[in-house]
Enzyme design. Structure first.
Site, PDB file in Angstrom:
ATOM      1  N   SER A 126      34.859 -11.200  11.509  1.00 50.40           N
ATOM      2  CA  SER A 126      34.537 -11.891  10.266  1.00 50.40           C
ATOM      3  C   SER A 126      35.071 -11.030   9.136  1.00 50.40           C
ATOM      4  O   SER A 126      35.492  -9.899   9.348  1.00 50.40           O
ATOM      5  CB  SER A 126      33.025 -12.027  10.133  1.00 50.40           C
ATOM      6  OG  SER A 126      32.461 -10.732  10.150  1.00 50.40           O
ATOM      7  N   LYS A 127      35.036 -11.570   7.946  1.00 55.18           N
ATOM      8  CA  LYS A 127      35.565 -10.856   6.781  1.00 55.18           C
ATOM      9  C   LYS A 127      34.921  -9.461   6.710  1.00 55.18           C
ATOM     10  O   LYS A 127      35.577  -8.464   6.454  1.00 55.18           O
ATOM     11  CB  LYS A 127      35.225 -11.674   5.542  1.00 55.18           C
ATOM     12  CG  LYS A 127      36.041 -11.309   4.330  1.00 55.18           C
ATOM     13  CD  LYS A 127      37.438 -11.894   4.378  1.00 55.18           C
ATOM     14  CE  LYS A 127      38.293 -11.295   3.282  1.00 55.18           C
ATOM     15  NZ  LYS A 127      39.685 -11.170   3.600  1.00 55.18           N
TER      16      LYS A 127
END
Ligand code: GLU
Length: 499
Positions: free
Chosen positions: A250-251
């Protein structure tokens, strides 16, 4: 047989670690086996594909020194851009229709339905239409000026077996596989399945390394190969790359763009090294690999089946290692770039900007203190921004007693004035020699006055840099030069006297 590999990204976003891992493994296998690697742009999703993402793919590959043998319009099977090959897919789709391996579907028109067949479960309602029903639908479609989609006639029973180079033997029952996936969309564009299989065959691709995300597409692909009576390539489904939280990248946990990481100051060799270890290892001890090593050592049997974890701390650690290893001149070049970006005119207009030796000395002063190239410029701040004296005085008061400061001040001033060279000295070895002389005198001074050498250095650091945390201060003193040091000390003197 010459191995032919391909990287087949869809240009619908910037390149991230997962995509680069797929590219790197295809590249390493190709180069290790003296084969070729093709870059094929899979842009059949016209609404999401963008030129800027194709540019990003090319730029990231270039930054990591990954070269392609065939790409874009260049090579024996060009064009390597799927949106420019629609007639080829339409022709092959027609072949499947003629062979009764595919059929027109009149009963699933909206796009959402097309994309999520498995979840919604396409009911195969167009698969066995009577001739009359087909006629009626054809008429209706003609009137509405619409084109039906084409679906693949998947087997309703039996098994499909994949002999994968990594996950080994995987078996599916056809009844659990996506019911009759779409091959050709209403707009005449192929879906991923059709275009991917047709191109891998026509481009003579022999080996395919792709993420395990695509494993569930394999029975569709294998059935397509058998429908065309073609031999499939050897598949190698790479382990997933997870974030430190054990979830999909994820980011927050590493789904950063490769370009973003480069901009943050991670070196290309760091990224290559860290990405190569996402699912591959040489032995339990070796951690550092250059691209040359990787090409030489790359061995498919050492690729793991279980997910790999991308760890930002490890990335920092690799980067620190490569910064330590870097040649002085190369690090100096990065420092110049950083300072140009960060300080603009106050750097470019200074005599230091043209002084290679100065930049090299800075390289030696900062290299052990940084994880990324981006961390360099704040450490050199004081060279290009005159520190605020009032702020320094406040720091003085926090750190030392007034008397100590006053007492030290005169002595330090004398030593510095007498020992620093008249002309600028920036050659690192010379800088160290001068710093050593100043150190010897300062130590003597401290002994005589019975004050702490550490505190004296700290007071010099604060006056000259406005900070209590910098690279070694005595070489900095020499680099700043006698004039700048004396001027700063003189300017500070009135403030000190007033304490
Ligand atoms: N275009 C697919 C992607 O974006 C390629 C998958 C494959 O390698 O078959 O990753």
């Amino acid at each position: 047989m010459k191995h032919r590999l391909r990287y087949a990204p869809s240009p619908t976003g910037t390149q991230h670690i997962g995509g680069m891992r797929t590219l790197l493994f295809n590249y390493l296998f190709a180069r290790h086996n003296k084969g070729n690697i093709v870059l094929r742009i899979e842009d059949t999703d016209t609404s999401r594909s963008k030129q800027e993402y194709i540019d990003d793919i090319l730029a990231c590959a270039k930054a990591l020194s990954i070269s392609f043998d065939e790409l874009l319009q260049d090579g024996p099977y060009a064009p390597y851009i799927q949106s420019q090959r629609t007639d080829i897919y339409q022709h092959h789709c027609q072949k499947l229709l003629d062979l009764d391996k595919a059929y027109y579907c009149y009963t699933s028109q909206n796009r959402q339905y097309e994309d999520s067949d498995v979840r919604l479960g396409y009911d195969r309602s167009s698969r066995d239409l009577s001739k009359d029903e087909i006629k009626r639908y054809q008429e209706e479609y003609r009137k509405k000026n619409m084109r039906p989609v084409v679906r693949l006639k998947m087997p309703l029973e039996g098994n499909c077996i994949l002999h994968d180079g990594i996950v080994e033997t995987v078996q599916w029952n056809y009844k659990d596989v996506s019911p009759d996936p779409i091959l050709l969309k209403q707009d005449g564009m192929p879906t991923y399945h059709l275009a991917n299989v047709v191109d891998d065959h026509l481009m003579n691709i022999t080996d395919v390394f792709r993420s395990q995300e695509w494993l569930s597409s394999s029975p569709i692909h294998l059935f397509l190969y058998s429908a065309f009576e073609w031999t499939p390539p050897k598949y190698y489904h790479l382990p997933l790359v997870l974030g430190e939280d054990g979830k999909k990248l994820s980011k927050r946990y590493g789904a950063m763009g490769v370009h973003e990481l480069l901009k943050k100051g991670y070196l290309p060799q760091t990224l290559i090294n860290a990405i190569a270890l996402l699912g591959w290892s040489y032995d339990e001890r070796s951690e550092f690999f250059t691209m040359e090593h990787l090409i030489r050592l790359f061995d498919v049997s050492a690729i793991s089946k279980s997910p790999a974890v991308f760890n930002m701390k490890k990335l920092d650690w690799f980067n620190q290692h490569y910064i330590q290893e870097m040649e002085r001149g190369a690090l100096a070049l990065l420092i110049r770039e950083q300072c140009e970006q960060q300080y603009g005119k106050s750097f470019i207009g200074s005599s230091w900007a043209q002084d290679e030796k100065f930049l090299q000395s800075c390289a030696e002063l900062v290299r052990s203190r940084i994880h990324t190239v981006q961390e360099i410029s704040p450490l050199l701040d004081f060279f290009f921004k005159i520190p605020n004296i009032e702020h320094s005085i406040d720091m003085f008061q926090e750190k030392f007693s007034r008397n100590l400061v006053k007492m030290q001040y005169k002595g330090i001033n004398d030593i510095v004035s007498s020992l620093l060279p008249e002309c600028a000295v920036t050659d690192y070895e010379e800088v160290l020699a001068y710093a050593k002389r100043v150190e010897t005198e300062l130590r003597r001074f401290c002994q005589e006055r019975q004050c702490s050498f550490g505190k004296v250095l700290m007071s010099l650091r604060i006056v000259l840099t406005g900070s209590s945390n910098t690279p070694p201060i005595l070489p900095i003193l020499v680099l700043l030069g006698k004039k700048r040091v004396k001027d700063t000390i003189n300017k500070t003197k009135d403030y000190i006297d007033a304490l």
